[in-house]
Structure formats: structure tokens, C-alpha cells
Motif scaffolding. Sequence first.
Motif, PDB file in Angstrom:
ATOM      1  N   ASN A  28       0.812  -1.216   0.000  1.00  0.00           N
ATOM      2  CA  ASN A  28       0.000   0.000   0.000  1.00  0.00           C
ATOM      3  C   ASN A  28       0.848   1.269   0.000  1.00  0.00           C
ATOM      4  OD1 ASN A  28      -2.419  -1.333  -0.063  1.00  0.00           O
ATOM      5  ND2 ASN A  28      -2.841  -1.157   2.125  1.00  0.00           N
ATOM      6  N   ALA A  29       2.063   1.171   0.542  1.00  0.00           N
ATOM      7  CA  ALA A  29       2.922   2.357   0.644  1.00  0.00           C
ATOM      8  C   ALA A  29       3.338   2.878  -0.724  1.00  0.00           C
ATOM      9  CB  ALA A  29       4.156   2.035   1.473  1.00  0.00           C
ATOM     10  N   THR A  30       3.326   2.024  -1.744  1.00  0.00           N
ATOM     11  CA  THR A  30       3.760   2.456  -3.077  1.00  0.00           C
ATOM     12  C   THR A  30       2.649   2.335  -4.122  1.00  0.00           C
ATOM     13  OG1 THR A  30       4.665   0.248  -3.524  1.00  0.00           O
ATOM     14  CG2 THR A  30       6.189   1.911  -2.675  1.00  0.00           C
ATOM     15  N   CYS A  31       1.417   2.113  -3.675  1.00  0.00           N
ATOM     16  CA  CYS A  31       0.290   1.980  -4.605  1.00  0.00           C
ATOM     17  C   CYS A  31      -0.251   3.362  -4.950  1.00  0.00           C
ATOM     18  CB  CYS A  31      -0.810   1.132  -3.986  1.00  0.00           C
ATOM     19  SG  CYS A  31      -2.309   1.073  -5.000  1.00  0.00           S
ATOM     20  N   PRO A  32      -0.249   3.745  -6.223  1.00  0.00           N
ATOM     21  CA  PRO A  32      -0.718   5.086  -6.597  1.00  0.00           C
ATOM     22  C   PRO A  32      -2.178   5.357  -6.240  1.00  0.00           C
ATOM     23  CG  PRO A  32       0.538   4.116  -8.386  1.00  0.00           C
ATOM     24  CD  PRO A  32       0.301   3.030  -7.385  1.00  0.00           C
ATOM     25  N   HIS A  91     -13.468  -1.603  -7.505  1.00  0.00           N
ATOM     26  CA  HIS A  91     -12.133  -1.519  -6.914  1.00  0.00           C
ATOM     27  C   HIS A  91     -11.089  -2.238  -7.770  1.00  0.00           C
ATOM     28  CE1 HIS A  91     -13.410   0.553  -3.339  1.00  0.00           C
ATOM     29  NE2 HIS A  91     -14.319  -0.366  -3.070  1.00  0.00           N
ATOM     30  N   LEU A  92     -11.476  -3.324  -8.430  1.00  0.00           N
ATOM     31  CA  LEU A  92     -10.539  -3.998  -9.329  1.00  0.00           C
ATOM     32  C   LEU A  92     -10.299  -3.156 -10.582  1.00  0.00           C
ATOM     33  CD1 LEU A  92     -11.588  -7.772  -9.145  1.00  0.00           C
ATOM     34  CD2 LEU A  92     -10.033  -6.485  -7.686  1.00  0.00           C
ATOM     35  N   ASP A  93     -11.341  -2.504 -11.081  1.00  0.00           N
ATOM     36  CA  ASP A  93     -11.194  -1.630 -12.250  1.00  0.00           C
ATOM     37  C   ASP A  93     -10.239  -0.477 -11.967  1.00  0.00           C
ATOM     38  OD1 ASP A  93     -12.934  -3.087 -13.822  1.00  0.00           O
ATOM     39  OD2 ASP A  93     -14.620  -1.690 -13.638  1.00  0.00           O
ATOM     40  N   ARG A  94     -10.244   0.019 -10.750  1.00  0.00           N
ATOM     41  CA  ARG A  94      -9.419   1.184 -10.414  1.00  0.00           C
ATOM     42  C   ARG A  94      -7.925   0.857 -10.345  1.00  0.00           C
ATOM     43  NH1 ARG A  94     -12.883   3.812  -5.440  1.00  0.00           N
ATOM     44  NH2 ARG A  94     -14.408   4.992  -6.676  1.00  0.00           N
ATOM     45  N   SER A 135      -1.434   6.588 -17.245  1.00  0.00           N
ATOM     46  CA  SER A 135      -1.825   6.151 -18.585  1.00  0.00           C
ATOM     47  C   SER A 135      -2.342   4.713 -18.543  1.00  0.00           C
ATOM     48  CB  SER A 135      -0.647   6.270 -19.546  1.00  0.00           C
ATOM     49  OG  SER A 135      -0.965   5.666 -20.781  1.00  0.00           O
ATOM     50  N   ALA A 136      -1.446   3.784 -18.232  1.00  0.00           N
ATOM     51  CA  ALA A 136      -1.819   2.394 -17.949  1.00  0.00           C
ATOM     52  C   ALA A 136      -2.724   1.778 -19.004  1.00  0.00           C
ATOM     53  CB  ALA A 136      -2.467   2.303 -16.565  1.00  0.00           C
ATOM     54  N   GLY A 137      -2.252   1.798 -20.256  1.00  0.00           N
ATOM     55  CA  GLY A 137      -3.038   1.209 -21.337  1.00  0.00           C
ATOM     56  C   GLY A 137      -4.269   2.048 -21.622  1.00  0.00           C
ATOM     57  N   THR A 138      -5.452   1.478 -21.399  1.00  0.00           N
ATOM     58  CA  THR A 138      -6.703   2.200 -21.649  1.00  0.00           C
ATOM     59  C   THR A 138      -7.242   2.864 -20.381  1.00  0.00           C
ATOM     60  OG1 THR A 138      -7.953   0.157 -21.261  1.00  0.00           O
ATOM     61  CG2 THR A 138      -7.344   0.653 -23.533  1.00  0.00           C
ATOM     62  N   TYR A 139      -6.491   2.840 -19.291  1.00  0.00           N
ATOM     63  CA  TYR A 139      -6.948   3.381 -18.006  1.00  0.00           C
ATOM     64  C   TYR A 139      -7.314   4.860 -18.110  1.00  0.00           C
ATOM     65  CZ  TYR A 139      -6.889   3.900 -12.851  1.00  0.00           C
ATOM     66  OH  TYR A 139      -7.204   4.124 -11.528  1.00  0.00           O
ATOM     67  N   SER A 140      -6.535   5.625 -18.918  1.00  0.00           N
ATOM     68  CA  SER A 140      -6.805   7.061 -19.026  1.00  0.00           C
ATOM     69  C   SER A 140      -8.163   7.336 -19.665  1.00  0.00           C
ATOM     70  CB  SER A 140      -5.707   7.760 -19.837  1.00  0.00           C
ATOM     71  OG  SER A 140      -5.686   7.294 -21.170  1.00  0.00           O
ATOM     72  N   ILE A 141      -8.734   6.332 -20.323  1.00  0.00           N
ATOM     73  CA  ILE A 141     -10.055   6.472 -20.937  1.00  0.00           C
ATOM     74  C   ILE A 141     -11.136   5.891 -20.026  1.00  0.00           C
ATOM     75  CG2 ILE A 141     -11.486   5.822 -22.924  1.00  0.00           C
ATOM     76  CD1 ILE A 141      -8.874   5.788 -24.559  1.00  0.00           C
ATOM     77  N   THR A 142     -10.851   4.759 -19.385  1.00  0.00           N
ATOM     78  CA  THR A 142     -11.859   4.122 -18.527  1.00  0.00           C
ATOM     79  C   THR A 142     -11.927   4.745 -17.141  1.00  0.00           C
ATOM     80  OG1 THR A 142     -10.281   2.413 -17.811  1.00  0.00           O
ATOM     81  CG2 THR A 142     -11.638   1.916 -19.757  1.00  0.00           C
ATOM     82  N   GLN A 143     -10.836   5.375 -16.681  1.00  0.00           N
ATOM     83  CA  GLN A 143     -10.797   6.012 -15.358  1.00  0.00           C
ATOM     84  C   GLN A 143     -10.204   7.420 -15.508  1.00  0.00           C
ATOM     85  OE1 GLN A 143     -11.970   4.552 -12.537  1.00  0.00           O
ATOM     86  NE2 GLN A 143     -12.442   2.617 -13.531  1.00  0.00           N
ATOM     87  N   GLU A 171     -10.722  10.531 -14.380  1.00  0.00           N
ATOM     88  CA  GLU A 171     -10.472  11.452 -13.268  1.00  0.00           C
ATOM     89  C   GLU A 171      -9.216  11.053 -12.493  1.00  0.00           C
ATOM     90  OE1 GLU A 171     -12.616  13.220  -9.232  1.00  0.00           O
ATOM     91  OE2 GLU A 171     -13.820  12.143 -10.717  1.00  0.00           O
ATOM     92  N   LEU A 172      -9.127   9.783 -12.120  1.00  0.00           N
ATOM     93  CA  LEU A 172      -7.933   9.308 -11.409  1.00  0.00           C
ATOM     94  C   LEU A 172      -6.699   9.463 -12.288  1.00  0.00           C
ATOM     95  CD1 LEU A 172      -9.260   6.054  -9.704  1.00  0.00           C
ATOM     96  CD2 LEU A 172      -8.580   8.174  -8.564  1.00  0.00           C
ATOM     97  N   SER A 173      -6.868   9.171 -13.566  1.00  0.00           N
ATOM     98  CA  SER A 173      -5.741   9.250 -14.492  1.00  0.00           C
ATOM     99  C   SER A 173      -5.194  10.664 -14.585  1.00  0.00           C
ATOM    100  CB  SER A 173      -6.195   8.758 -15.870  1.00  0.00           C
ATOM    101  OG  SER A 173      -5.149   8.829 -16.801  1.00  0.00           O
TER     102      SER A 173
END
Length: 405
Positions: free
Chosen positions: A32-36, A71-74, A343-351, A353-355
Motif C-alpha cells: 500500500n505504501a507504493t500503490c498510486p 475496486h478492481l477496475d481502479r 496512462s496504464a493502457g486504456t486506463y486514461s479512458i476508462t478512469q 479522473e484518477l488518471s
Amino acid sequence: MQTNLCDQAKRLEQAAEAERVLRSCVHCGFCNATCPTYQLLGDELDGPRGRIYLIKQFLETDVVTEKTQLHLDRCLTCRNCETTCPSGVEYHKLLDIGRAAVEARVPRSPGERALRAGLRAVVPHAGLFKALIRTGQAFRPLLPEALENKLPRHARPAKAHPLARHARRVLMLEGCVQPGLSPNTNAATARVLDRLGLSVEPAREAGCCGAVDYHLNAQEKGLERARRNIDAWWPAIEAGAEAILQTASGCGAFVKEYGHLLRDDPAYAAKAARVSELARDLVEVLREEPLEKLGIHADRRLAFHCPCTLQHAQKLGGAVEGVLSRLGFHLTAVPDGHLCCGSAGTYSITQPELSRQLRDNKLNALESGNPEVIVTANIGCQTHLDGAGRTPVRHWIELVEEALH
């Protein structure tokens, strides 16, 4: 940790692997200490340990909800937690299993289904993707900001590839989005390698590495793409190609997994293992060559963003920085260089705000040393960071090629 999979979970194709990964976790929480996402949200369930518990709970009780899926999607699948973990937990393998199992049980909204289907229909197809990028460039002033930011600010056209003229030959995965978003990257790579006595051998039948489908829970389609690439490369491998080169670290991380992903396929297991052995990120090839032959004396001030797929998946943190320093570039310090850019592949599109939050934090760190240019090793990171409209972001090999005399 102890596990007791329910009967439904035991029937999953990868049940044994899920149980193995779960049992390797000692739930210490170092991850958890290094999880964005944990750092942004402060929720235990948005960190690796919490997500592991969610998957464990589902596999033991066969009870799953939209909350589990959220939570898994995030998760970015940045694998920072794997670098941190003292127990060697292969978290990304458990996540892939858990996401696919949850996907089969929890229906998504029509909008989410359409978005994911659209990404899978467009992104892996280089020709279609390139055509859409050109169309987007033509109508750029009319596009909403969210779409405009996905287009390259300064797309440099591809220069000519040198003719194959050397005894030493490598294959190169052209990729699906890079030819459209940064068309000169692969050509610059071929020209630098040519100066070092290596020729790039084309394999036109090879396409998307399969990561887009696989990580959007269309895992079998992702494996089909892997098999197709193996077939495309195999004649050149048999003829003595010494490496399969990737200039996008996200593709490289996935190709290096072919051997594991196809280990139970009797027709492809041995070939996939050989392909994974030959897979090399560009920096792995260049750092072994006599770089002084390039005649480069560069003095530009750069910040290097090390993609998660390079430092955490391929364990090549510091490798590009070493090559750039050998060539004379001045690298600025980057605080928290281990954190994901979002960025994380398609993450910037599916998430989105967090991205965006992760991107802005990363840019603040990268710009803290006042670089002229930010360079990276993955097209997704490059496009995502450059889309903020701040310091220009490019692939590092293009700056090396421009410094050739």
C-alpha cells in the motif's frame, strides 16, 4: 494466507494459480505504501492488499458485487506493489484471474460495455487507428478537450527505414497505436540500430501484442493475437533473428509473458517460451552495443519518465537513464520516479479522473528539474503526459537519432 476456494471457483481454469498467489501473500501491507491509487484515495480496497482480499472473498464465497468490480477496475496494474512486496506475490496474475471471473458475473452498464467494446474494436487495429488519428487531426478545432488531448501535439512523420544490409538481424514489433501517434519512433530505432550494425527485419503479419484485449477481460482474444504474432515471427526466428525488439515497454512486458500465458497450449507452449526468451526492450539491445560508434555528443537537458511496464514489469529501472548518460545527455532528478503517470493502457479512458490526477502529479515531479524535454519509453505514457500541453514529451530514441552525426 490460508485459502478455501468454493466449488465454483475450483472449476476455474486458473484456480490452482489463483490459490498459489493468494497463499504467497502474508498481508503485511507494504504494498500500500507504493500503490498510486491507495495514495490518492486512502481506501484499503483501492490498494493491492484490499484487492487481494476482495478476490479471495469472491473465490471462497462465490459472492460478488459491483463494488468488487469497481475496486478492481481502479487498479492501474502498474505492478509497483510487486517491486515493493517482500514475499514475491505475483499480484498481476491474480488480478487478471479475478477481473475475468468478476466480469463473467457482474454485468456492466450499456455505456461501459460500449466503451470497452469500442476500445477493443479500434485500438488493436493499426490501420484503422491511424486513419482515426488523421481524421481527428483534420477536425481538431472542433473536438471536445478530452478527445483533443489524446491526439499528438507534434506528430513527426516517419523518415525512411534503412535497407536491411547487416548479417545481424532483429525483429521489431511495430505496435498498434505507436505508428499513428508517434510514427517516427520505430524508424528512428531502425536508423540507430543500422549505425550499430543491426538490421530490422520486417514481419508485416505481426500486429497488436494482445495486451489491450487481455487487460479488458477479453483474454482469449488477446491470446489469439499472441499466437498470430508467434506465427508471423517464427520463420525469422528459425532463420536466426537474434531478438524480438519492442520500442513500447507496455508491449514488451506482455510479449515477455507469452511463455507463461500459453504454457498449457500444446501447439504453442514451446514456441511461446522461445518468443519470450527473445523478447527485448530497445534499451536491452542498445546497452550491450558499443555506443561510442554512434558519434553522439549530446548536451540536452532531459527528464526521463520510466514507465511502470519498464521498471516494475520488466525490471529495467535505470537502464534507459544509463544509456542516455553514456551518450552525453544531462538527466534531471525526478522525485517519486516509481509512481505511475496514470496512462496504464486504456486506463486514461476508462478512469479519466484518477488518471488526470496521477498525470498532473507526475508532470510536477518531471518538471521540477526544469528539463527541455521529457522522454519516455512507452507510447501510452508519452501521449498521456504530452496531452497536458506542458513540457514536450517524446520517445527517448528519437532524441538519440537526432543527435547522430
